[in-house]
Design a protein around this motif. Structure first.
Motif, PDB file in Angstrom:
ATOM      1  N   UNK A   1       0.815  -1.189   0.000  1.00  0.00           N
ATOM      2  CA  UNK A   1       0.000   0.000   0.000  1.00  0.00           C
ATOM      3  C   UNK A   1       0.861   1.255   0.000  1.00  0.00           C
ATOM      4  N   UNK A   2       2.096   1.129   0.420  1.00  0.00           N
ATOM      5  CA  UNK A   2       2.998   2.274   0.436  1.00  0.00           C
ATOM      6  C   UNK A   2       3.471   2.491  -0.984  1.00  0.00           C
ATOM      7  N   UNK A   3       2.917   3.477  -1.615  1.00  0.00           N
ATOM      8  CA  UNK A   3       3.161   3.739  -3.014  1.00  0.00           C
ATOM      9  C   UNK A   3       4.047   4.951  -3.188  1.00  0.00           C
ATOM     10  N   UNK A   4       4.882   4.957  -4.239  1.00  0.00           N
ATOM     11  CA  UNK A   4       5.721   6.129  -4.477  1.00  0.00           C
ATOM     12  C   UNK A   4       4.876   7.300  -4.973  1.00  0.00           C
ATOM     13  N   UNK A   5       3.773   7.008  -5.624  1.00  0.00           N
ATOM     14  CA  UNK A   5       2.876   8.067  -6.079  1.00  0.00           C
ATOM     15  C   UNK A   5       1.852   8.343  -4.981  1.00  0.00           C
ATOM     16  N   UNK A   6       1.884   9.567  -4.442  1.00  0.00           N
ATOM     17  CA  UNK A   6       0.992   9.854  -3.315  1.00  0.00           C
ATOM     18  C   UNK A   6      -0.457  10.029  -3.737  1.00  0.00           C
ATOM     19  N   UNK A   7      -0.725  10.140  -5.034  1.00  0.00           N
ATOM     20  CA  UNK A   7      -2.115  10.190  -5.481  1.00  0.00           C
ATOM     21  C   UNK A   7      -2.398   9.068  -6.478  1.00  0.00           C
ATOM     22  N   UNK A   8      -2.006   7.876  -6.094  1.00  0.00           N
ATOM     23  CA  UNK A   8      -2.326   6.697  -6.890  1.00  0.00           C
ATOM     24  C   UNK A   8      -3.824   6.423  -6.764  1.00  0.00           C
ATOM     25  N   UNK A   9      -4.299   5.501  -7.559  1.00  0.00           N
ATOM     26  CA  UNK A   9      -5.717   5.113  -7.488  1.00  0.00           C
ATOM     27  C   UNK A   9      -6.048   4.614  -6.078  1.00  0.00           C
ATOM     28  N   UNK A  10      -5.141   3.798  -5.491  1.00  0.00           N
ATOM     29  CA  UNK A  10      -5.376   3.293  -4.137  1.00  0.00           C
ATOM     30  C   UNK A  10      -5.502   4.438  -3.141  1.00  0.00           C
ATOM     31  N   UNK A  11      -4.638   5.446  -3.271  1.00  0.00           N
ATOM     32  CA  UNK A  11      -4.685   6.575  -2.344  1.00  0.00           C
ATOM     33  C   UNK A  11      -5.951   7.401  -2.531  1.00  0.00           C
TER      34      UNK A  11
END
Length: 184
Positions: A1-11
């Protein structure tokens, strides 16, 4: 869940769902106190969970949107000094996601998590909310600092007890690195 993109679809999904849950918990998981407009809020334990999983931007937006929606729905208008304070709690707790190892959420990690949530609550409720109450709404300083002190203490305890338990439960659901092996 820790994604490099802070506005990913998951976020983005986490922000939407997190804000909605914050709204519901703010309404139905809130215990009135004797201090005017200040409640014991279970929503902050959930905010801390979401912030440590999805990071500071998501934590900030969940706190901001969730609190603003709660205020609009139940009071008619957002009280922006407290909306901003909730967002800052989410932001600061969210910063802990870089320092707290959720896969090995032991006593040391619990202490780090609680350090960040205490820091966030103290800054938000003892500095930001009262100062903005005075500057934006011309509220009496003695009133807003009492409210801020109670909010700070109650949110620290809520996150320390319920929030830490939620993070612990979440951490136990994670698959440990190296625990899966490939069959030959």
């Amino acid at each position: 869940m820790r994604n490099s993109s802070f506005l990913s679809i998951k976020n983005i999904v986490a922000i939407g769902i997190g804000s909605a849950v914050f709204l519901v918990l703010g309404r139905f998981g809130s215990i009135p106190t004797g201090i005017p407009n200040t409640n014991l809020e279970v929503a902050y334990a959930f905010l801390a969970l979401m912030a440590i999983i999805y990071g500071p931007v998501s934590g900030f937006l969940i706190g901001f949107i969730g609190h603003a929606l709660k205020d609009m729905l139940f009071y008619g208008t957002p009280w922006f000094s407290w909306v901003i304070a909730s967002a800052v709690v989410g932001l600061i707790v969210g910063l802990s996601y870089k320092f707290v190892d959720l896969e090995n959420f032991n006593k040391k990690e619990i202490l780090k998590f609680n350090f960040f949530q205490i820091l966030g609550n103290v800054i938000s409720w003892l500095i930001i909310a009262p100062t903005l109450d005075i500057l934006i709404y011309s509220e009496p300083s003695n009133k807003v600092f009492i409210q801020g002190a109670f909010a700070s203490i109650s949110n620290i305890l809520t996150i320390a007890i319920i929030g830490t338990s939620l993070v612990l439960i979440y951490s136990k659901s994670l698959v440990k690195k190296g625990s899966l092996s490939k069959e030959s």
